[in-house]
Design a protein around this motif. Structure first.
Motif, short mmCIF file in Angstrom:
data_model
loop_
_atom_site.label_atom_id
_atom_site.label_comp_id
_atom_site.label_asym_id
_atom_site.label_seq_id
_atom_site.Cartn_x
_atom_site.Cartn_y
_atom_site.Cartn_z
N ALA A 240 0.84 -1.20 0.00
CA ALA A 240 0.00 0.00 0.00
C ALA A 240 0.87 1.25 0.00
O ALA A 240 0.57 2.24 -0.68
N ILE A 241 1.98 1.20 0.74
CA ILE A 241 2.89 2.35 0.76
C ILE A 241 3.47 2.56 -0.64
O ILE A 241 3.60 3.68 -1.13
N ARG A 242 3.82 1.45 -1.29
CA ARG A 242 4.36 1.54 -2.64
C ARG A 242 3.35 2.24 -3.57
O ARG A 242 3.70 3.10 -4.36
N GLU A 243 2.08 1.85 -3.42
CA GLU A 243 1.07 2.39 -4.32
C GLU A 243 0.70 3.83 -3.99
O GLU A 243 0.48 4.64 -4.88
N ASN A 244 0.59 4.14 -2.70
CA ASN A 244 0.22 5.51 -2.34
C ASN A 244 0.69 5.83 -0.92
O ASN A 244 0.01 5.56 0.06
N ARG B 192 -1.50 8.45 1.21
CA ARG B 192 -2.74 7.94 1.80
C ARG B 192 -2.44 7.12 3.05
O ARG B 192 -3.13 7.24 4.06
N MET B 193 -1.39 6.30 2.96
CA MET B 193 -1.05 5.47 4.11
C MET B 193 -0.67 6.34 5.30
O MET B 193 -0.98 6.02 6.45
N ARG B 194 0.02 7.43 5.00
CA ARG B 194 0.43 8.33 6.08
C ARG B 194 -0.83 8.91 6.75
O ARG B 194 -0.92 8.98 7.97
N MET B 195 -1.81 9.28 5.90
CA MET B 195 -3.02 9.89 6.46
C MET B 195 -3.84 8.87 7.23
O MET B 195 -4.54 9.21 8.18
N ALA C 209 8.84 3.95 9.50
CA ALA C 209 9.18 2.74 10.26
C ALA C 209 8.92 1.50 9.41
O ALA C 209 9.72 0.55 9.43
N ASN C 210 7.84 1.49 8.65
CA ASN C 210 7.54 0.33 7.80
C ASN C 210 8.60 0.14 6.74
O ASN C 210 9.06 -0.98 6.49
N LYS C 211 8.97 1.25 6.10
CA LYS C 211 9.97 1.14 5.04
C LYS C 211 11.33 0.74 5.61
O LYS C 211 12.05 -0.08 5.02
#
Lengths: 430, 293, 318
Positions: free
Chosen positions: C193-197, C200-203, C210-212
């Motif tokens: 999901a982070i890769r895609e957007n 949005r994930m941050r929001m 931390a995930n990355k």
């Protein structure tokens, strides 16, 4: 020479690519049938690990030519123990990873009797472990100190070319006596350069000389002018070993910096192998000196066997190919291929080699060798082999650039290069 | 050597490095800036430029300047044609999809490199500078041609800048760069712009190679390092900023030159590399880039 | 069968097949397959960062080489035995990833590419700078005595082809199943999901950094294991493995095999090896053929081998 490419099995291997499942079928296909070495007239297969591509390609081309010329001579003269030699060539891309894979290919797929012909040190060292595991003799033509250091294994052997430690020790006395005692070293910042640094310093010190500066150049460098001010003013001699295509820049920039004044130059020809000395920008080398493993230019007093060697290999008097005068040879190293093949021949004959089951006997027969007389089989000169460290010792040539050609001014003796062995391969088990 | 002259020499060398970097990066900043594709084969276009320069210089006997001038014309044209061909045959069919482009241009890299090895050979071959002059300064000698490279670099940068900001073609390119979809909607043939930009970028790489080859040599493996360095310059400068590219080249060239005065060469290279990385860590958009959207 | 169980079965079958191949393949291909398996692990590690989390790194050679040297130097100079040496390689890569990750993840996209590239270049230069210990580009040969492994009180020699093949397979299987679990966990889904957007994930309240960072560390740890295994199984460590070439290769393997697929990296590595090995038997100019093959493959299978299989036939393939 029989080209291994024609040796069947191609289509089946292509299928193997498509699917894992087909692999089992491949095992039974013709290309993979074990080579039955029952007939006594079957060829002796020698795997030639060749730098056809990658940074070593300029050398690889000439190693291949000398190899073919030598094999033709040996085969025309009746081969080894009545059997012809068949060379199987594989490109290692001058890369240690691919090099070790190629060793497996030679041993397990081509089923060669032995492997031979590698030049670049990192390919030799990268291939050494698998050679020891597969227990297949590995005759290298590399001039590195790796074999002689005792750190490889009993199957690695260098009987046709001297190593860098002996070369450096041989030329140091001449430098101190003829060029000067205060030396600045310029060398590439990797193992080959460090060997020069580490072996030269004690050698020149024992001649009453000293190293006044050591300049290690990173291999990624393409411009050298900014390092030249680090050469101390008191320097008598700049000792340079640069490897790689940027050597022309290096020489040109030295010339631009110093003009007609400046210290004496002593270089190792390695960097200028297969580069024409009359290339634009190399004028600055006029009058400077070089180490040569074997003279590139035909010398007026050369013995008949040298003339024979040069003709067989196809060298004109400038050390270029007789087919193309712009195609300059790697003369200072490639003689090692010739001599190594004759050493293999001698060792096979001495041990009565029949097939892979005699590999240990072949190594022992090579280890038992000592004196090798100069002649057609050893055109570079007399050799002395040390079976304990699997390394040969020989004479070195020091040449001066005169009117754009190298003229031999001194020939060192074998004794100049001898040193205490640091290991003993004969004590290792097979 | 005394500190003053040494610093002068190191700075001069740094300037030459900067000029070379800027030259190499010009073409890439176009391709990368406008098309946003990572062309791994860009260094090979550079190599081809040098190899063709050697070839065309060897065709003409007489004064070296003649061969050099011929190379200056012929080499960029041939390389641009090859690039155009590879764009039409491969990249366009991939829709310039970034990941696919990387694989395809790696394939292109292998092909070009191997063909150069087969037909040109493994040797490093020199090309003579159009003029051979050594400036004898009081403390050391210096190559006049190297100074000419600095001048040529400045000239080409200005020409590119004028081309981008003062011509219609430049406007079209900038429009495509900032938003290809809108550009398409306004009737700009984006597809053709990409083809031209790709060819132009390759031609500029070849031009840079012709200028640089007299101080280096033509060798079939020479493309790799310039590729990396020009990428670095373009990114550090900030994507799409010509001014950034120039400043980044100066920054990298001079820091490389001057750091080498104080440390052993390899350590100096390590420090210079780290320094460049850290600049980007603390200014991710590059020196002159606008902050990422 | 649910897609999840189907996927598990496919992976199990592959591992069993690889096990069986040890007994079926001719010697040469068996030896090569052990190398390909170790390098596939390198590619799998890279795939986690690049394929799943979208971090296009050009510096993963540094993690592989950290594993290689961590194991190689401790075994060579300090005489460490196989397990501790492997641990040293693993730790070296992981620690390096923490430091490099914290710095490099301040950037993304092209800047991330360049920062990782420069870090890796620094590491490469360091292996040359410390030639006294590393022997630089020439490299070190690990003595055969250092390559004896004791397991449950039995001693195995890593120079034995079967032992080597099985260990490579064990490493591959462990990493394969660990990654299979990981990419299907909530962590794995978050990465995609982070890769895609990323915004949005941050929001949505995810800690993107931390995930990355975790993904990069796991990725580096896998690559370092591959490096350590390579040094110990094949007995050689040299600077060449830290060069830029070995940062680009895993990217190539992953893209060929299929990014963000669990099996793709294995296919890609295998394909690339045989493309070179087979074509070089027919022509000196084999790189032309390899280059053409790459271009054709990407023209007709732009999602890579496993990506194409997933798209056309097996949509449930992870």
């Amino acid at each position: 020479m029989v080209d291994h490419r024609k040796a069947g099995g191609g289509i089946t291997r292509r299928i193997a690519l498509k699917t894992f499942g087909a692999a089992a079928g491949v095992a039974a296909a013709p290309g993979f049938v074990r080579y039955a070495q029952t007939q006594s007239s079957a060829p002796i297969k020698i795997g030639f690990q060749c730098h056809r591509t990658g940074i070593g390609a300029a050398y690889g081309r000439w190693y291949e030519r000398v190899t073919n010329a030598t094999v033709k001579l040996i085969n025309d003269a009746g081969g080894i123990n009545g059997r012809p030699i068949e060379i199987v060539t594989e490109d290692d891309g001058t890369d240690p990873k691919r090099g070790s894979e190629v060793i497996e290919k030679f041993a397990n797929q081509h089923k060669v009797d032995l492997i031979y012909g590698t030049l670049f040190s990192h390919v030799v060292v990268g291939s050494a472990p698998i050679v020891g595991e597969l227990k297949i003799p590995y005759y290298v033509v590399s001039e590195g100190y790796h074999v002689a250091s005792g750190k490889l294994n009993r199957y690695c052997i260098q009987p046709g070319i001297t190593d860098v430690k002996a070369q450096v020790r041989s030329v140091a006395p001449w430098i101190a006596q003829n060029l000067g005692k205060k030396v600045t070293l310029i060398f590439p910042d990797y193992a080959f350069g460090h060997d020069h640094r580490d072996f030269f310093e004690p050698a020149i010190r024992s001649q009453g000389g000293e190293v006044v500066a050591k300049i290690a150049i990173p291999p990624t460098e393409t411009s050298f002018t900014r390092y030249i001010p680090q050469i101390p003013r008191e320097t008598d001699v700049i000792y340079h070993v640069m490897v790689g295509p940027s050597v022309l820049t290096f020489v040109k920039e030295l010339g631009e910096f110093f003009g007609s004044s400046g210290p004496q130059l002593f270089g190792f020809i390695d960097s200028l192998e297969s580069v024409a000395l009359d290339s634009p920008g190399l004028e600055f080398l006029e009058g400077s000196h070089f180490w040569e493993g074997m003279p590139r230019y035909a010398q007026p007093d050369q013995p008949d066997y040298v003339t024979f060697y040069r003709e067989a290999v196809g060298l004109d008097e400038n050390g270029a190919s007789t087919d193309d005068s712009r195609d300059v040879s790697a003369a200072a190293h490639m003689f090692g291929c010739w001599e190594t093949l004759y050493v293999i021949k001698a060792a096979m004959e001495a041990s009565g080699y029949r097939g892979p089951e005699d590999r240990a006997k072949l190594i022992e027969a090579t280890e038992a060798m000592t004196d090798m007389e100069a002649g057609r089989e050893h055109p570079q000169g007399r050799k002395l082999f040390n079976g304990k460290i699997h390394q040969v010792f020989g004479e070195q040539y020091i040449s001066q650039v005169k009117s754009g050609k190298l003229e031999v001014v001194h020939r060192t003796s074998i004794e100049d290069g001898l040193y205490e062995p640091e290991g003993d391969y004969t004590a290792m088990p097979f | 050597m005394a500190f003053g002259p040494y610093l002068l020499l190191a700075s001069l060398e740094g300037l030459v490095t900067a000029a070379v970097l800027a030259l190499m990066a010009l073409g890439l900043s176009l391709v990368f800036g406008v098309m946003r594709v990572v062309n791994v084969a860009h260094g090979e276009f550079y190599m081809l430029g040098a190899v063709i320069a050697w070839w065309s210089a060897s065709l003409i006997s007489g004064h070296p300047a003649l061969g050099f001038l011929l190379a200056l014309v012929v080499s960029p044209l041939i390389v641009a044609a090859i690039a155009l061909l590879s764009d039409r045959l491969v990249l366009r069919r991939l829709n310039y999809e970034p990941q696919a482009t990387i694989v395809a241009t790696i394939g292109l890299l292998y092909i070009i490199q191997q063909l150069a090895l087969t037909f040109y050979g493994p040797d490093a071959r020199p090309v003579q500078a159009p003029f051979d002059m050594r400036l004898a300064l009081p403390w050391f000698g210096y190559s006049a041609y190297k100074l000419a490279i600095i001048a040529a670099s400045i000239f080409l940068i200005i020409a590119t800048w004028i081309g981008l900001t003062r011509t219609k073609a430049g406007l079209v390119m900038r429009a495509t760069q900032s938003d290809p979809d809108t550009a398409q909607a306004f009737g700009i043939p984006v597809d053709r712009v990409y083809a031209v930009v790709f060819a132009l970028g390759a031609g500029m790489a070849a031009l840079a190679a012709v200028l640089i080859v007299p101080i280096q040599q033509a060798h079939y493996l020479m493309g790799q390092d310039p590729l990396l360095l020009s990428f670095v310059v373009v990114i550090i400068g900030g994507l799409g900023s010509l001014r950034g590219t120039v400043v980044a080249a100066l920054f990298i060239g001079l820091s490389d030159g001057i750091i080498s005065m104080f440390f052993s060469p390899t350590l100096a290279k390590m420090l210079a590399t780290l320094l460049v990385a850290l600049v980007l860590v603390f200014r991710p958009q590059g020196l002159f880039g606008t902050a990422a959207r | 069968m649910t897609p999840g169980t189907k996927a598990l079965w496919v992976h199990l079958c592959l591992v069993v097949l690889l096990f069986a191949l040890n007994f079926l393949l001719p010697e040469y291909h068996r030896g090569i397959l052990s190398r390909v398996m170790v390098l596939s692990v390198f590619a799998m590690g890279y795939n986690l960062a690049f394929g799943y989390a979208g971090m296009l790194s050009l510096g993963h050679a540094m993690f592989f080489a950290a594993g290689l040297y961590g194991a190689g130097l401790t075994a060579y100079h300090l005489g460490w035995s196989v397990w501790p040496a492997f641990g040293a390689g693993f730790a070296a890569g992981t620690i390096l990833a923490v430091i490099a990750g914290i710095l490099a993840l301040r950037t993304k996209g092209v800047a991330f590419m360049i920062v990782t590239l420069m870090f890796a270049q620094t590491f490469y230069l360091a292996t040359l700078y410390f030639t006294t210990y590393t022997r630089g580009e020439e490299g070190l040969v690990l003595p055969q005595s250092a390559r004896a492994l004791s397991l449950f009180g039995i001693s195995f020699s890593l120079t034995d082809p079967t032992v080597r093949y099985m260990l490579a397979l064990v490493l591959l299987a462990l990493v394969l199943f660990a990654l299979l679990l990981l990419v299907r966990s909530s962590f794995g889904r978050a990465l995609v999901a982070i890769r895609e957007n990323e915004e949005r994930m941050r929001m949505l309240g995810y800690d993107v950094f931390a995930n990355k960072l975790s993904a990069l560390i796991v990725s580096a740890a896998v690559c370092a294991s591959a490096g350590a295994a390579y040094a110990l199984l094949f007995g050689y460590a040299g600077s060449g493995f830290a060069s830029i070439q070995y940062s680009i290769l895993p990217l190539l393997w992953v893209l060929l095999g299929g990014a963000a697929t669990t099996l793709g990296p294995i296919f890609g590595t295998l394909f690339m090896f045989y493309a070179v090995d087979i074509t070089s038997s027919y022509t000196d100019a084999y790189m032309v053929v390899v280059g053409l093959a790459l271009i054709l493959l990407i023209l007709y299978f732009p999602k890579g081998i496993a990506g194409a299989i997933r798209e056309r036939w097996l949509p449930w393939l992870p």
